[in-house]
Design a protein around this motif. Structure first.
Motif, PDB file in Angstrom:
ATOM      1  N   UNK A 179      36.925  17.227  14.718  1.00  0.00           N
ATOM      2  CA  UNK A 179      36.621  16.158  15.666  1.00  0.00           C
ATOM      3  C   UNK A 179      35.209  16.301  16.197  1.00  0.00           C
ATOM      4  N   UNK A 180      34.385  15.324  15.889  1.00  0.00           N
ATOM      5  CA  UNK A 180      33.006  15.289  16.401  1.00  0.00           C
ATOM      6  C   UNK A 180      32.674  13.834  16.689  1.00  0.00           C
ATOM      7  N   UNK A 181      31.783  13.568  17.631  1.00  0.00           N
ATOM      8  CA  UNK A 181      31.434  12.171  17.891  1.00  0.00           C
ATOM      9  C   UNK A 181      30.706  11.574  16.674  1.00  0.00           C
ATOM     10  N   UNK A 182      31.357  10.626  16.036  1.00  0.00           N
ATOM     11  CA  UNK A 182      30.855  10.056  14.788  1.00  0.00           C
ATOM     12  C   UNK A 182      29.498   9.381  14.921  1.00  0.00           C
ATOM     13  N   UNK A 183      29.256   8.791  16.088  1.00  0.00           N
ATOM     14  CA  UNK A 183      28.044   7.992  16.238  1.00  0.00           C
ATOM     15  C   UNK A 183      26.795   8.843  16.454  1.00  0.00           C
ATOM     16  N   UNK A 184      26.973  10.123  16.771  1.00  0.00           N
ATOM     17  CA  UNK A 184      25.809  10.978  17.046  1.00  0.00           C
ATOM     18  C   UNK A 184      25.124  11.395  15.747  1.00  0.00           C
TER      19      UNK A 184
END
Lengths: 536, 300
Positions: free
Chosen positions: B95-100
């Motif tokens: 899980x990681x912020x996709x937009x970054x």
């Protein structure tokens, strides 16, 4: 399953049964609500022009809602790519089933409305039109499955079909959208109507066939490549490594990048649309200022939505709802900060965004006021007399209260809670409308009860949140004292105003007390909500 | 008494009699586990055994319905700053912020960790061949795992928690992950907890393991001891007996006719007399892999 169509039909019904139930109920809810209030507005469906106007509005809206539910009940067609079934069969059966579902659901809704209100509303024309529309929408989805362009196709489809429907009721014949006198029911389905609808259905089939065939091969139909172009531009200009002075700074940047800027752009887009509407309509200064005053209150409605989406972190830490659950993702949940710090940081970001929206609105208001003043076009009264000077701080407080309630509920990460809140509010409004219509209680009494109830519920909710946050050590005693002091000062202003003014309107003051309470509520409530979401 | 306190102090993770239910399903059943400082601890178990649930208790994302969890001597639910500040975590879903962008992810994560080592982060970024200007959503599965590993490692955590770090990844990325584990333990006093299905990897790097099944610990201990205590023995039953042998220390047995292959636990001098006592002759005796021990324990 004995055959492919049977398997498709079973999957369609099994997967979409609840959504299709919603599809049946949705076209009924708003009409029931408005039609119940017609006597209160001093009119009825016996007035033909009102009846036609409502029919066109409700049927068009109902069709869109049913189409969303029907098409949404479908699994993506890409999933069928590996099955031994031809693209022709997929497109044919999918379209036929969607069209049958539309005819059944929308027809049933329309028949129910006709029966309940004994309205002389036509059935065949709108139902056949709805059937054609769902075929077109299905193709729009296939054109852009799994891409953001899907929404563009939907929007384009809605505009085209919307204009067609209005044109068929002669609503566009007079050059404006203000329901001219010449509009009429769609009683007869003419040869031209049938030919046009058949052409659209056949066209949808062939375009859909080509789309599905190409999607199955992994090809794309056509692309503007706008997103890739933008991505390339932003890639070149991207900083290799941003620096943040503190984690709070970093997280506020995170919130702004993820949600805040989109909320702000939505507000700007709404403002532009309203301005265009005013330019197309009458261009009168009275309408302009009336619109600006109303929009000052309307941004509070936007703030509820903004509050809710500010807390959508999703299970995969990606923006948006994943599997319709708002549970916090692992990445954000494991940031080494307390739930209170992160929740307050989210709240600060939301507050900044909402204040930016308010300031933009205020700047537009001030700009127009100055121009109108210089040109001598100022209307006699800008703000309704019953509001007076309350209007300006009222817009700020209601904005913060609405946003705060939205973020507090959404930050719990429980979709049921969000839906429950909306359900409760909607149920309450429906109940009051029904009570009023059936003359069980007068409108004035109901308004007073609702206002007092709002004040009491707001105060009780804030007190409860303060108690629970203190009890769970999420806020310190010092913080609680600060919140209580700010709360008491603001409430004291309201009480002072109430005491000093001769013409006291209790409901207005009860609403003011409730709004101030709800503006304080998020400070103790968001840490509770975040902790409830983070630790399961 | 003193020794037990010292023992607790040297434990990075101390899970005591933890029970957790999801509805009627018991995910963790009176589970106890201690992870000493400075070791690589492998948590192995089948799908739905309770590995991720246990890890989420350790991270303070789940509250135990019964029992206690202490990490670095603190309650992770009550003190997330004290606990999570010393943990590097790579989740099963990455899980990681996709937009970054990768660079933004590094900068954002750095802001939360005062101990962030910028040079080490740059070094890992180069080693993992990550482009800082690429968005996380455009990373491949392996690159995404590397990005997650980078942000989990760069603040030099005292405890590195990896949940199924190498599932679905190619051998090159798996080598990177194993390399990271080895580097982490090379720093004195650091601890690694990782769960995995890939038992050959666990066997290669873990000092201690625990087998978890249906929310309970079936077996826990040092890898070498566990392997020493398990043997595969082929026995031939005397006479015309076609029934499998039963003797103390036998975990599982399969075969037919007079020849049977059994998995035994315990030292050889403990089970050998009992085998001979049932009239069986030991034909072959060999050591077992962790994979075989796991299957025997879970099926047994």
């Amino acid at each position: 399953m004995k055959s492919i169509p049977m398997a498709f039909a079973w999957e369609f019904l099994e997967h979409g049964k609840w959504l299709m139930l919603v599809g049946f109920a949705q076209p009924l809810l708003l009409p029931l609500f408005i039609l119940a209030a017609l006597p209160e507005l001093g009119t009825s469906l016996k007035d033909t022009s009102i009846s036609i106007m409502l029919h066109v509005f409700f049927t068009l809206l109902g069709m869109f809602l049913v189409a969303v539910c029907v098409v949404g009940s479908r699994e993506p067609v890409t999933r069928l790519g590996a099955l031994p079934v031809s693209s022709r069969a997929i497109v044919f059966w999918y379209m036929v089933m969607s069209m049958v579902a539309m005819v059944t659901l929308f027809g049933a809704s329309l028949l129910t409305l006709r029966a309940v209100y004994q309205a002389d509303w036509p059935l065949l024309g709108p139902v056949l039109f709805g059937m054609t529309m769902v075929a077109g929408f299905q193709v729009a989805i296939w054109q852009r499955e799994h891409s953001i362009g899907q929404f563009v196709c939907w929007f384009g489809g809605m505009l085209l079909f919307g204009f067609w429907y209005l044109w068929r009721h002669s609503a566009l014949a007079f050059g404006n959208f203000m329901w001219p006198k010449g509009i009429q029911y769609w009683h007869d389905v003419t040869l031209l109507d049938s030919a046009m609808m058949l052409t659209v259905i056949a066209g949808s089939f062939f375009v859909g066939l080509r789309s599905v065939a190409q999607v199955r091969c992994g090809e794309t139909y056509w692309k503007l490549n706008l997103s890739q172009w933008l991505e390339k531009r932003s890639y070149r200009s991207a900083q290799a490594l941003p620096r943040f002075s503190s984690w709070s700074h970093a997280h506020q940047w995170y919130q702004w990048q993820q949600v805040g800027r989109y909320v702000y752009f939505c507000f700007i887009a709404c403002g532009i649309m309203m301005s265009v509407g005013w330019l197309l309509d009458n261009r009168e200064s009275y309408s302009l200022f009336n619109g600006l005053v109303v929009s000052g209150g309307m941004i509070s409605l936007l703030a509820i939505g903004a509050g809710i989406i500010f807390a959508f972190h999703g299970t995969k830490d990606t923006y948006g709802m994943t599997n319709f659950d708002l549970e916090l993702g692992n990445y954000l949940a494991t940031r080494p900060k307390t739930s209170t710090s992160i929740a307050h940081c989210v709240l600060r970001s939301l507050t900044k965004t909402l204040l930016l929206i308010w300031l933009t609105w205020a700047a537009v208001f001030a700009f127009n006021f100055t121009i109108a003043w210089i040109l001598g076009w100022l209307p006699n009264s800008l703000v309704p007399n019953e509001l007076g000077w309350w209007y300006l701080p009222g817009t700020v407080v209601s904005l913060l209260a609405a946003g705060g309630v939205g973020v507090s509920v959404s930050l719990t990460g429980r979709l049921r809670l969000v839906l429950g809140l909306f359900g409760f509010v909607f149920g309450y409004v429906l109940l009051t409308a029904l009570l009023e219509v059936n003359r069980l209680i007068s409108k004035e009494s109901m308004s007073q009860i609702s206002a007092i109830l709002f004040g009491v519920v707001g105060t009780f909710a804030t007190l409860s949140a303060l108690y629970l946050a203190c009890k769970n050590s999420l806020i310190s005693a010092r913080q609680a004292v600060v919140y209580c002091c700010v709360w008491a000062i603001l409430e004291a202003v309201v009480v002072f105003e109430w005491i000093t003014i001769a013409n006291r309107q209790l409901p207005a003051y009860a609403i003011a007390i409730g709004l101030i309470s709800l503006a304080i509520l998020p400070w103790p409530a968001t840490p509770l909500a975040f902790a409830y979401n983070r630790v399961r | 008494m003193i020794s037990s306190i010292e023992a607790n102090r040297s434990c990075v993770v101390d899970v005591a009699s933890v029970t957790r239910k999801f509805g009627d399903k018991i995910a963790l059943d009176n589970l106890s586990l201690s992870i000493p400082r400075g070791i690589v601890f492998g948590l192995i178990g089948g799908n739905g055994a309770g590995k991720t649930t246990l890890i989420k208790h350790i991270l303070g994302m789940y509250r135990a319905h019964a029992g206690t969890v202490h990490v670095f001597g603190r309650d992770p639910v009550a003190d997330p700053v004290g606990v999570l500040g010393r943990i590097g975590y790579l989740s099963e879903d990455r899980d990681l912020p996709n937009w970054m962008r990768v660079g933004e992810l590094m900068g954002y994560t750095e802001a939360f960790f005062p101990s962030w080592d910028r040079r080490f982060a740059e070094e890992l970024c180069q080693q993992f061949e990550l482009d800082k200007r690429t968005r996380v959503r455009h990373l491949s599965r392996g690159q995404r795992a590397r990005a997650g590993l980078l942000v989990a490692l760069a603040h030099r955590p005292d405890l590195l928690v990896l949940d199924e770090p190498s599932s679905g990844l190619d051998p090159v990325v798996r080598r990177d992950i194993l390399g990271a584990i080895i580097r982490t333990i090379a720093d004195e006093g650091r601890t690694v907890l990782f769960s995995s299905h890939l038992l050959d990897e666990v066997e290669r790097v873990a000092d201690q393991i625990a087998i978890i099944h249906h929310g309970r610990i079936l077996l826990a201990g040092f890898m070498d001891e566990i392997k020493q205590q398990h043997s595969r023995v082929t026995v031939r039953m005397s006479g015309n007996s076609n029934t499998p042998p039963t003797f103390a220390g036998m975990l599982a047995c399969e075969g037919s006719g007079p020849d049977w292959t059994c998995v035994c636990s315990g030292q050889e001098d403990q089970w050998r007399p009992t085998v001979e006592g049932v009239g069986a002759e030991i034909i072959e005796h060999s050591a077992m892999t962790l994979d075989e021990i796991f299957v025997a324990r879970v099926r047994g």
